[in-house]
Design a protein around this motif. Structure first.
Motif, PDB file in Angstrom:
ATOM      1  N   GLY A 100       0.816  -1.210   0.000  1.00  0.00           N
ATOM      2  CA  GLY A 100       0.000   0.000   0.000  1.00  0.00           C
ATOM      3  C   GLY A 100       0.848   1.258   0.000  1.00  0.00           C
ATOM      4  N   ARG A 154       1.280   6.807   4.156  1.00  0.00           N
ATOM      5  CA  ARG A 154       0.590   8.072   4.417  1.00  0.00           C
ATOM      6  C   ARG A 154       1.165   8.720   5.682  1.00  0.00           C
ATOM      7  NH1 ARG A 154      -3.926   8.554   1.262  1.00  0.00           N
ATOM      8  NH2 ARG A 154      -4.540   6.677   0.125  1.00  0.00           N
ATOM      9  N   LYS A 178      -2.311  11.338   2.073  1.00  0.00           N
ATOM     10  CA  LYS A 178      -1.276  10.946   1.120  1.00  0.00           C
ATOM     11  C   LYS A 178      -0.158  11.977   1.141  1.00  0.00           C
ATOM     12  CE  LYS A 178      -0.581   9.527  -3.701  1.00  0.00           C
ATOM     13  NZ  LYS A 178      -1.219   9.311  -5.012  1.00  0.00           N
ATOM     14  N   ASP A 201      -2.772   0.450   2.927  1.00  0.00           N
ATOM     15  CA  ASP A 201      -2.010   1.666   3.215  1.00  0.00           C
ATOM     16  C   ASP A 201      -1.614   1.677   4.692  1.00  0.00           C
ATOM     17  OD1 ASP A 201      -2.560   2.312   0.630  1.00  0.00           O
ATOM     18  OD2 ASP A 201      -3.953   3.944   1.069  1.00  0.00           O
TER      19      ASP A 201
END
Length: 887
Positions: free
Chosen positions: A520, A523, A529, A565
């Motif tokens: 992923g 972040r 992001k 992520d």
């Protein structure tokens, strides 16, 4: 290589240690595998970073995950190849350099192609060198002797060979079709290089006069009025009764007053707009298809810089958006603008520079993709290629089954130039691997190479086999291909992974890899992001300088799972550094203890001490779990289990319990087990934290050598294997009970504010494990600061004012009078409640104040509300505690 000093420093200093061991690994050649026909290799071809600057956290997570796999397989004794490389990046690199040139007041046209390419090469060489050094800082164990670059002679030959073969098979063609044109980058783009964004625009309804019929109009709706001058027809659905009598007639095109036909086409939606649509074949892919069916001409109205060209009539020379405004004004002035309504629609933007792209009909080179896609679909469907996580298999298949031809030509100077030459004398088209000297048809030497370059993903699609020597039949290609795992980010599944599968099967007849592992995105701590525009980009180098490389690697892989992520926070970085320090201090303690131990370091089963049996059992449980998780690509969970074992069981429990026995000649020394577990655990952790584990392992090897361990480096020392004979459920049961008792006593002390040095009286009620637990009375006294009495569970308990903690194997009973002065505690609690109640009243008043609520930022109001809830909760718990003391 100078070994560690006789005494480990008091603190772990990562930078010097990291540089020392990386150089040691390089000099020893551990990264370079030898071809061994008797063994199956493990192979990863590194996703090549673009030579567009420096590495970011996306590269760092790729490096960390791949190095975990590579180091693990290498320690398992497999010939392990991790082949590094970099990508020339074509459009991405050219955009960066052109921006630099613009700051100097020049452009590439002023330089000329040859000079510009020289400029590009200098910049690329600098970036390449920087990226290599950054990768080495990350500790990656790739084979630098096999490093490749997409524009090296070998990969370049692979590109030309592939182009020629596909062209000869009819799978590459040149044709005029709608492509995405970026005016900023001045090149065509593939569909995948375009980001579609929802824009709040307008839908303009315009009357087109019907030729020969006074006061008769047909109304069309458009989101791009500037393209009206490029219309070559108006289309309606043949089933639409509103327009049956108009099919075949003509309308007069507004602004340029050119006559165009009204045609019937089933592709027209009767529900969109008025049901009649303008057809602009040179600037819309749907309209292009209509024009092909209807035999309509194409009128291109744009120059490459998206100013209006000679076909735009009075709007010639205007920028496209200025022309839009002018045409709208003219239509309103002529009364042909019927109405305008708000309209949200998707608009394509260049992925690189975010400029609005224009659909433009132009002559480009394409790959006829369906014949290549079908075998690639089959390879995933039949299980030859496994995609992790599995949910991306459906995404892959859906895209592949609806794939469109791939536009591969780019109007750029930087990249692989298309290997096509045109004869100026007879017009012959030559497609060759080597540069031709003359035309084979007319022998003329006047050959002009196609000025365009290839999409950067064309060469990247060949990466797994071109890096191993294809199209030559090299030893590396024969042994290391197909590769094992392609590990990359899920957001380039289509850009890259799908194309590698297609091209690998086409060129070699074999799949390029067996497993696709998609990680992923990294972040920030809020889940956003990372991007330069948000200002939340974290530089890996800065993190490595501040916390150490191993801490960064651990932070990046903590909690990771395929396709998910993850967030990178300061807390994770600090946790990684703290873990490294914990290991460092634990090793210093173990080696100091080993320094005064004169016995044999060999550990032989069965062991006498219950805690020794327990820690060996837990070590082997952990090894078994880690092996299972690593095979299942669950690297984040495997890391958690190693971390929890080392910190939570070995350091916090076993080392502390073992201190009771160290130096006591009356009992068996725990030193051999301490060293054994530490040494094996270091190897278990090595793929995740290579630098500190090498340093610790070398210190162990020097100061407390483990029997049978002769390797020069932890890298080749062998990954720990499960010893099933060491797994001891009974020892685990007993020690879990002992730890539960100690934990319960510690919690009671903390909750009741008992002084740290005060010894309290505790009674343990148990039956089945009484003897086994009683053997650890001294450990309980030392770790919980308690004098323990063991009593059968069935005995009556006379005390009424007691604190009881019920555990699975025992009950911990503490007389309240023994742990606190009840009257003094009541007074303290009452005073604390009074202060807390005052805080609650103050906060309640503040949050009822309308002026505060209207003027204070939302974040401040929310913070005060959270503070109020916390104070209320504190007040409730204080009251409950006071009630218990009064009862």
């Amino acid at each position: 290589m100078t070994q560690a000093k006789s005494e480990m420093p008091a603190a772990y200093e990562p930078v010097g240690i990291e540089a020392k061991w990386y150089q040691f690994w390089l000099e020893k050649g551990y990264f370079t595998p030898k071809i061994d026909p008797k063994k199956e290799p493990f192979v990863i071809i590194m996703p090549p970073p673009n030579v567009t600057g420096e590495l970011h956290m996306g590269h760092a997570i790729t490096a960390a995950l791949e190095d975990i796999m590579v180091r693990w397989h290498r320690m398992m004794g497999e010939p392990t190849l991790w082949l590094p490389g970099v990508d020339h990046a074509a459009i991405a690199a050219q955009v960066v350099v052109e921006k630099q040139l613009a700051e100097e007041g020049i452009n590439r046209q002023q330089l000329g192609r040859e000079k510009f390419l020289e400029y590009m090469q200098v910049w690329v060489d600098q970036c390449h060198s920087r990226i290599t050094e950054q990768h080495k800082r990350l500790g990656i164990s790739c084979d630098w002797s096999r490093e490749k670059y997409t524009m090296d002679p070998g990969p370049s030959k692979a590109v030309r060979t592939t182009f020629k073969r596909l062209y000869e098979k009819g799978l590459i063609y040149r044709g005029e079709r709608i492509s995405n044109w970026c005016p900023r980058c001045a090149t065509a783009l593939s569909d995948l290089e375009v980001d579609h964004k929802d824009i709040n625009g307008h839908l303009w309804h315009v009357n087109y006069p019907v030729v020969g019929e006074a006061e008769k109009f047909i109304t069309v709706a458009t989101t791009r009025p500037e393209t009206i001058v490029g219309d070559t027809a108006v289309a309606v659905n043949p089933e639409d009764k509103r327009f049956k009598n108009l099919i075949g007639k003509k309308v007069l095109l507004p602004a340029v007053e050119r006559e165009i036909p009204i045609v019937a086409d089933a592709a027209v939606s009767m529900e969109f707009g008025t049901g009649a649509v303008k057809i602009t074949p040179a600037h819309d892919p749907v309209d292009f298809d209509v024009a092909q069916r209807q035999g309509l001409p194409m009128v291109n109205i744009l120059n490459n810089d998206v100013t209006m060209n000679e076909n735009a009539g009075p709007y010639r020379g205007m920028d496209r958006f200025d022309a839009r405004k002018a045409i709208i004004a003219d239509l309103e002035a002529s009364g042909q603008m019927v109405r305008v309504e708000p309209y949200s629609h998707s608009v394509g933007h260049c992925q690189r520079c975010q400029t609005v792209v224009e659909p433009v009909a132009s002559l480009q080179w394409y790959v006829r993709i369906e014949p290549l896609a079908l075998p690639a679909i089959a390879a995933v469907k039949d299980g030859r290629i496994n995609i992790l996580p599995e949910r991306f298999t459906k995404v892959y298949l859906n895209w592949m089954e609806n794939i469109r031809d791939w536009c591969i030509s780019r109007q750029l100077w930087w990249g692989h130039r298309i290997p096509v030459w045109y004869c100026a004398h007879c017009g012959e088209v030559l497609v060759e691997v080597e540069t031709p000297k003359k035309c084979p048809k007319c022998t003329s030497a006047k050959l002009q190479q196609d000025p365009d370059t290839l999409d950067t993903w064309f060469s990247s699609a060949l990466w797994p086999h071109s890096t191993l020597g294809w199209p030559e039949e090299t030893d590396d290609l024969r042994y290391f291909y197909p590769t094992s795992v392609m590990e990359t980010a899920y957001d380039i599944l289509f850009f890259w992974v799908a194309r590698m599968i297609m091209m690998g099967l086409e060129n070699t007849g074999q799949i390029p890899f067996h497993t696709v592992y998609l990680h992923g995105l990294i972040r920030d701590d809020r889940g956003e992001k990372m991007s330069k525009t948000r200002g939340n980009v974290v530089d890996p180098l800065i993190m490595m300088e501040e916390y150490g490389t191993d801490a960064l690697r651990l932070a990046l892989t903590t909690g990771t799972s395929p396709g998910a992520d993850s967030r990178l926070s300061t807390e994770k970085m600090e946790a990684g550094r703290n873990f490294a320090n914990k290991l460092w201090n634990a090793t210093r303690f173990v080696l100091r203890s080993a320094g005064s131990y004169k016995g044999d370091m060999k550990v032989e089963l069965p062991l006498e001490a219950m805690e020794d049996r327990w820690i060996l059992s837990r070590l082997n449980d952990t090894i078994a779990d880690v092996e299972r998780l690593m095979k299942d690509f669950q690297f984040g969970e495997a890391q958690r289990q190693i971390h929890d074992f080392l910190w939570g069981e070995f350091c916090d429990w076993y080392i502390e319990i073992s201190k009771v026995r160290i130096g006591n000649p009356e009992v068996v020394s725990p030193v051999p087990v301490l060293v054994h577990v530490l040494e094996k655990s270091s190897r278990l952790l090595h793929p995740y934290m290579p630098f500190i584990t090498e340093e610790l392992w070398q210190n162990i090897k020097e100061k407390a050598p483990v029997s049978g361990q002769t390797a020069d480096s932890i890298m080749i020392a062998g990954y720990p294997q499960v010893d099933k004979s060491a797994i001891d459920p009974e020892a685990e049961r007993v020690m879990m009970a002992v730890m539960g008792i100690i934990r319960a006593i510690r919690n009671a002390r903390a909750e009741n504010y008992v002084e740290a040095n005060r010894i309290i009286d505790v009674r343990i009620y148990t039956t089945e494990l009484k003897t086994a637990i009683a053997a650890h009375t001294q450990a309980i006294r030392t770790l919980a600061r308690a004098d323990v009495t063991f009593i059968d569970k069935k005995e009556d308990r006379a005390d009424e004012n007691i604190l009881v903690t019920v555990l699975s194997e025992a009950e911990v009973v503490i007389p309240m009078v023994d742990i606190l002065d009840i009257e003094a505690e009541k007074k303290r609690l009452s005073q604390e409640m009074e202060q807390t109640r005052a805080d609650v009243e103050r906060l309640e008043a503040m949050l009822k104040n309308k002026e505060f609520l209207s003027k204070a930022p939302v974040v401040v109001v929310d913070k005060e509300r959270a503070r109020l809830e916390s104070r209320r909760d504190n007040l409730k718990r204080l009251a409950e505690h006071l009630d218990r003391l009064k009862s």
